[in-house]
Design a protein around this motif. Structure first.
Motif, PDB file in Angstrom:
ATOM      1  N   SER A 125       0.808  -1.224   0.000  1.00 55.34           N
ATOM      2  CA  SER A 125       0.000   0.000   0.000  1.00 55.34           C
ATOM      3  C   SER A 125       0.845   1.279   0.000  1.00 55.34           C
ATOM      4  O   SER A 125       0.299   2.379   0.084  1.00 55.34           O
ATOM      5  N   ALA A 126       2.161   1.121  -0.097  1.00 61.38           N
ATOM      6  CA  ALA A 126       3.053   2.288   0.003  1.00 61.38           C
ATOM      7  C   ALA A 126       3.154   3.016  -1.332  1.00 61.38           C
ATOM      8  O   ALA A 126       3.027   2.420  -2.401  1.00 61.38           O
ATOM      9  N   PRO A 127       3.427   4.316  -1.307  1.00 62.62           N
ATOM     10  CA  PRO A 127       3.670   5.073  -2.548  1.00 62.62           C
ATOM     11  C   PRO A 127       5.024   4.680  -3.135  1.00 62.62           C
ATOM     12  O   PRO A 127       5.904   4.167  -2.428  1.00 62.62           O
ATOM     13  N   PRO A 128       5.240   4.909  -4.428  1.00 60.12           N
ATOM     14  CA  PRO A 128       6.483   4.458  -5.095  1.00 60.12           C
ATOM     15  C   PRO A 128       7.756   4.958  -4.432  1.00 60.12           C
ATOM     16  O   PRO A 128       8.744   4.219  -4.348  1.00 60.12           O
ATOM     17  N   MET A 147      11.148 -19.649  -0.877  1.00 65.24           N
ATOM     18  CA  MET A 147      10.431 -18.454  -0.438  1.00 65.24           C
ATOM     19  C   MET A 147      11.320 -17.217  -0.582  1.00 65.24           C
ATOM     20  O   MET A 147      10.860 -16.147  -1.000  1.00 65.24           O
ATOM     21  N   GLU A 148      12.609 -17.350  -0.252  1.00 61.77           N
ATOM     22  CA  GLU A 148      13.547 -16.236  -0.346  1.00 61.77           C
ATOM     23  C   GLU A 148      13.647 -15.735  -1.785  1.00 61.77           C
ATOM     24  O   GLU A 148      13.532 -14.529  -2.053  1.00 61.77           O
ATOM     25  N   GLU A 149      13.823 -16.657  -2.723  1.00 67.62           N
ATOM     26  CA  GLU A 149      13.976 -16.277  -4.126  1.00 67.62           C
ATOM     27  C   GLU A 149      12.675 -15.714  -4.697  1.00 67.62           C
ATOM     28  O   GLU A 149      12.678 -14.704  -5.412  1.00 67.62           O
ATOM     29  N   ALA A 150      11.564 -16.380  -4.396  1.00 65.24           N
ATOM     30  CA  ALA A 150      10.277 -15.923  -4.935  1.00 65.24           C
ATOM     31  C   ALA A 150       9.899 -14.563  -4.382  1.00 65.24           C
ATOM     32  O   ALA A 150       9.346 -13.702  -5.098  1.00 65.24           O
ATOM     33  N   LEU A 151      10.185 -14.327  -3.109  1.00 66.78           N
ATOM     34  CA  LEU A 151       9.856 -13.047  -2.491  1.00 66.78           C
ATOM     35  C   LEU A 151      10.679 -11.919  -3.129  1.00 66.78           C
ATOM     36  O   LEU A 151      10.136 -10.852  -3.465  1.00 66.78           O
ATOM     37  N   ALA A 152      11.974 -12.155  -3.302  1.00 66.29           N
ATOM     38  CA  ALA A 152      12.832 -11.120  -3.911  1.00 66.29           C
ATOM     39  C   ALA A 152      12.379 -10.825  -5.335  1.00 66.29           C
ATOM     40  O   ALA A 152      12.337  -9.647  -5.754  1.00 66.29           O
ATOM     41  N   ASP A 153      12.042 -11.868  -6.091  1.00 68.90           N
ATOM     42  CA  ASP A 153      11.583 -11.664  -7.467  1.00 68.90           C
ATOM     43  C   ASP A 153      10.281 -10.870  -7.504  1.00 68.90           C
ATOM     44  O   ASP A 153      10.117  -9.947  -8.321  1.00 68.90           O
ATOM     45  N   TRP A 154       9.342 -11.197  -6.597  1.00 67.17           N
ATOM     46  CA  TRP A 154       8.040 -10.490  -6.571  1.00 67.17           C
ATOM     47  C   TRP A 154       8.238  -9.021  -6.182  1.00 67.17           C
ATOM     48  O   TRP A 154       7.603  -8.126  -6.764  1.00 67.17           O
ATOM     49  N   LEU A 155       9.111  -8.762  -5.229  1.00 64.24           N
ATOM     50  CA  LEU A 155       9.360  -7.386  -4.812  1.00 64.24           C
ATOM     51  C   LEU A 155       9.936  -6.564  -5.969  1.00 64.24           C
ATOM     52  O   LEU A 155       9.536  -5.412  -6.190  1.00 64.24           O
ATOM     53  N   GLN A 156      10.890  -7.142  -6.704  1.00 66.22           N
ATOM     54  CA  GLN A 156      11.483  -6.428  -7.829  1.00 66.22           C
ATOM     55  C   GLN A 156      10.457  -6.137  -8.921  1.00 66.22           C
ATOM     56  O   GLN A 156      10.407  -5.027  -9.470  1.00 66.22           O
ATOM     57  N   ARG A 157       9.610  -7.132  -9.233  1.00 69.77           N
ATOM     58  CA  ARG A 157       8.597  -6.909 -10.274  1.00 69.77           C
ATOM     59  C   ARG A 157       7.575  -5.878  -9.835  1.00 69.77           C
ATOM     60  O   ARG A 157       7.077  -5.086 -10.651  1.00 69.77           O
ATOM     61  N   SER A 158       7.235  -5.864  -8.566  1.00 65.19           N
ATOM     62  CA  SER A 158       6.300  -4.857  -8.052  1.00 65.19           C
ATOM     63  C   SER A 158       6.907  -3.462  -8.174  1.00 65.19           C
ATOM     64  O   SER A 158       6.197  -2.494  -8.506  1.00 65.19           O
ATOM     65  N   CYS A 159       8.207  -3.351  -7.907  1.00 63.21           N
ATOM     66  CA  CYS A 159       8.867  -2.047  -8.053  1.00 63.21           C
ATOM     67  C   CYS A 159       8.890  -1.607  -9.511  1.00 63.21           C
ATOM     68  O   CYS A 159       8.646  -0.429  -9.824  1.00 63.21           O
ATOM     69  N   GLU A 160       9.173  -2.532 -10.402  1.00 64.39           N
ATOM     70  CA  GLU A 160       9.186  -2.200 -11.828  1.00 64.39           C
ATOM     71  C   GLU A 160       7.819  -1.704 -12.274  1.00 64.39           C
ATOM     72  O   GLU A 160       7.712  -0.746 -13.045  1.00 64.39           O
ATOM     73  N   THR A 161       6.775  -2.341 -11.811  1.00 61.38           N
ATOM     74  CA  THR A 161       5.412  -1.916 -12.160  1.00 61.38           C
ATOM     75  C   THR A 161       5.153  -0.490 -11.686  1.00 61.38           C
ATOM     76  O   THR A 161       4.447   0.286 -12.346  1.00 61.38           O
ATOM     77  N   ALA A 162       5.744  -0.117 -10.548  1.00 63.11           N
ATOM     78  CA  ALA A 162       5.562   1.236  -9.988  1.00 63.11           C
ATOM     79  C   ALA A 162       6.558   2.236 -10.561  1.00 63.11           C
ATOM     80  O   ALA A 162       6.575   3.397 -10.156  1.00 63.11           O
ATOM     81  N   GLY A 163       7.431   1.792 -11.507  1.00 62.06           N
ATOM     82  CA  GLY A 163       8.407   2.704 -12.098  1.00 62.06           C
ATOM     83  C   GLY A 163       9.677   2.832 -11.301  1.00 62.06           C
ATOM     84  O   GLY A 163      10.458   3.781 -11.517  1.00 62.06           O
ATOM     85  N   ILE A 164       9.946   1.904 -10.368  1.00 61.33           N
ATOM     86  CA  ILE A 164      11.160   1.918  -9.545  1.00 61.33           C
ATOM     87  C   ILE A 164      12.063   0.784 -10.032  1.00 61.33           C
ATOM     88  O   ILE A 164      11.636  -0.374 -10.104  1.00 61.33           O
ATOM     89  N   ASN A 165      13.308   1.103 -10.316  1.00 64.85           N
ATOM     90  CA  ASN A 165      14.204   0.122 -10.930  1.00 64.85           C
ATOM     91  C   ASN A 165      15.262  -0.426  -9.977  1.00 64.85           C
ATOM     92  O   ASN A 165      16.293  -0.952 -10.415  1.00 64.85           O
ATOM     93  N   ASN A 166      15.035  -0.335  -8.698  1.00 60.48           N
ATOM     94  CA  ASN A 166      15.950  -0.964  -7.734  1.00 60.48           C
ATOM     95  C   ASN A 166      15.860  -2.484  -7.849  1.00 60.48           C
ATOM     96  O   ASN A 166      14.798  -3.037  -8.164  1.00 60.48           O
TER      97      ASN A 166
END
Length: 333
Positions: free
Chosen positions: A234-237, A265-284
């Motif tokens: 629910s956080a802003p980008p 779980m470690e790998e899947a969580l990191a991958d999901w976090l990165q894709r969520s950031c990309e969707t929000a326009g964040i490229n970390n």
């Protein structure tokens, strides 16, 4: 009259003794049979009382007080017939078909609940017989027979009223209650906490269940990770890069990593976090760390001095250009 009122076959018919339930009729089917018998008894009483009224009419001069008594008897007999019609309409065979949810209420299925009504019907049948006997007796000159019939009819009215009320209460459909929303299932909670993508991954079922169980048990690590994941969704980008570091530290607080290799779980969580950031326009991006690796002060931070990583307590968050945004917290020796 009774056969027409109750929709029953003649008792002499070959099929009339068979119930819809086979050789062992249900309590409600037996009750329906008693109602049919009551209707037949009332019809017989009607005929005998009618004969009685005809005899009295022929033996008394016009204007006699017996005329008023006879009229009263006639009206009360009609009222009794109407009450029996109501009883028939309330009986299981006269009632409309219930919905599946209402087909068998606790009262309908309980012989104990039916017992008082059956006893009431037995008393009504006995009263009808007495009424018929009184009507069939030779009329006396003093009007005693007429008084006996009147008293029997009144008694029958009272008992029919009681039987009608009990039968109506017994067969009334249950009151509709407001729909209550079912509590969320564990699968729904998983979607809320870890997001739809991770919740749909069958390879993570054990870890998801472990995380939710830990939250329910009040485990600090599980609660911290679940809370950070809820905040992230629910956080802003602009807050997402820092939350990547916080979620990594919360994950390893829940699942300490002291041996080489990654868990699903470690790998899947990191991958999901990165894709969520990309969707929000964040490229970390996230870089995982492993025990046994050499400590690098430009990429790792530790509370003591050492050269080898012994336990991972966070991951490295990189900027879009590959430079370190936040270091991974580790233990060293």
């Amino acid at each position: 009259m009774a056969a027409a009122v109750f929709g029953k076959k003649d008792p002499n018919d070959a099929d009339s003794s068979e119930s819809r339930g086979g050789d062992h009729p249900s309590e409600l089917e037996q009750l329906t049979g008693q109602l049919a018998k009551l209707g037949e008894l009332l019809a017989q009483a009607n005929r005998q009382i009618a004969d009685y009224l005809v005899r009295r009419e022929s033996q008394k001069p016009a204007g006699d007080a017996a005329d008023e008594t006879a009229g009263t008897l006639g009206r009360q007999i009609v009222e009794l017939a109407e009450k029996v019609d109501k009883l028939a309409a309330s009986s299981p065979e006269g009632a409309p078909a219930a919905s599946p949810a209402q087909s068998a209420t606790p009262q309908q299925a309980s012989p104990a609940a039916l017992a008082p009504l059956r006893e009431q019907l037995d008393r009504v049948e006995a009263s009808v017989k007495r009424l018929a006997d009184a009507a069939a007796a030779p009329p006396g000159g003093d009007g005693a027979t007429s008084a006996a019939v009147l008293d029997a009819v009144r008694q029958l009215q009272v008992q029919l009223d009681a039987g009608l009320r009990q039968l109506t209460d017994l067969l009334a459909p249950p009151e509709e209650t407001a729909d209550v929303a079912a509590p969320p299932s564990s699968a729904q909670w998983e979607q809320v906490v870890v997001g739809p993508a991770l919740a749909a991954n069958p390879a993570l079922a054990f870890q998801r269940r472990q995380l939710l169980d830990g939250v329910l048990e009040g485990q600090a690590g599980a609660c911290a990770l679940a809370g950070q994941l809820l905040v992230f969704q629910s956080a802003p980008p602009e807050r997402l890069p820092q939350l990547l570091k916080d979620i990594g530290e919360a994950f390893y607080r829940w699942q300490p990593k002291a041996t080489p290799g990654n868990n699903p779980m470690e790998e899947a969580l990191a991958d999901w976090l990165q894709r969520s950031c990309e969707t929000a326009g964040i490229n970390n991006t996230i870089e995982l760390v492993h025990p046994g690796e050499r400590f690098d002060s430009t990429r790792h931070t530790a509370g003591s001095r050492g050269v080898e990583i012994t336990e991972v307590r966070g991951w490295i968050v990189l900027r879009d250009n590959g430079r370190v945004y936040t270091k991974a917290t580790v233990e060293v020796r």
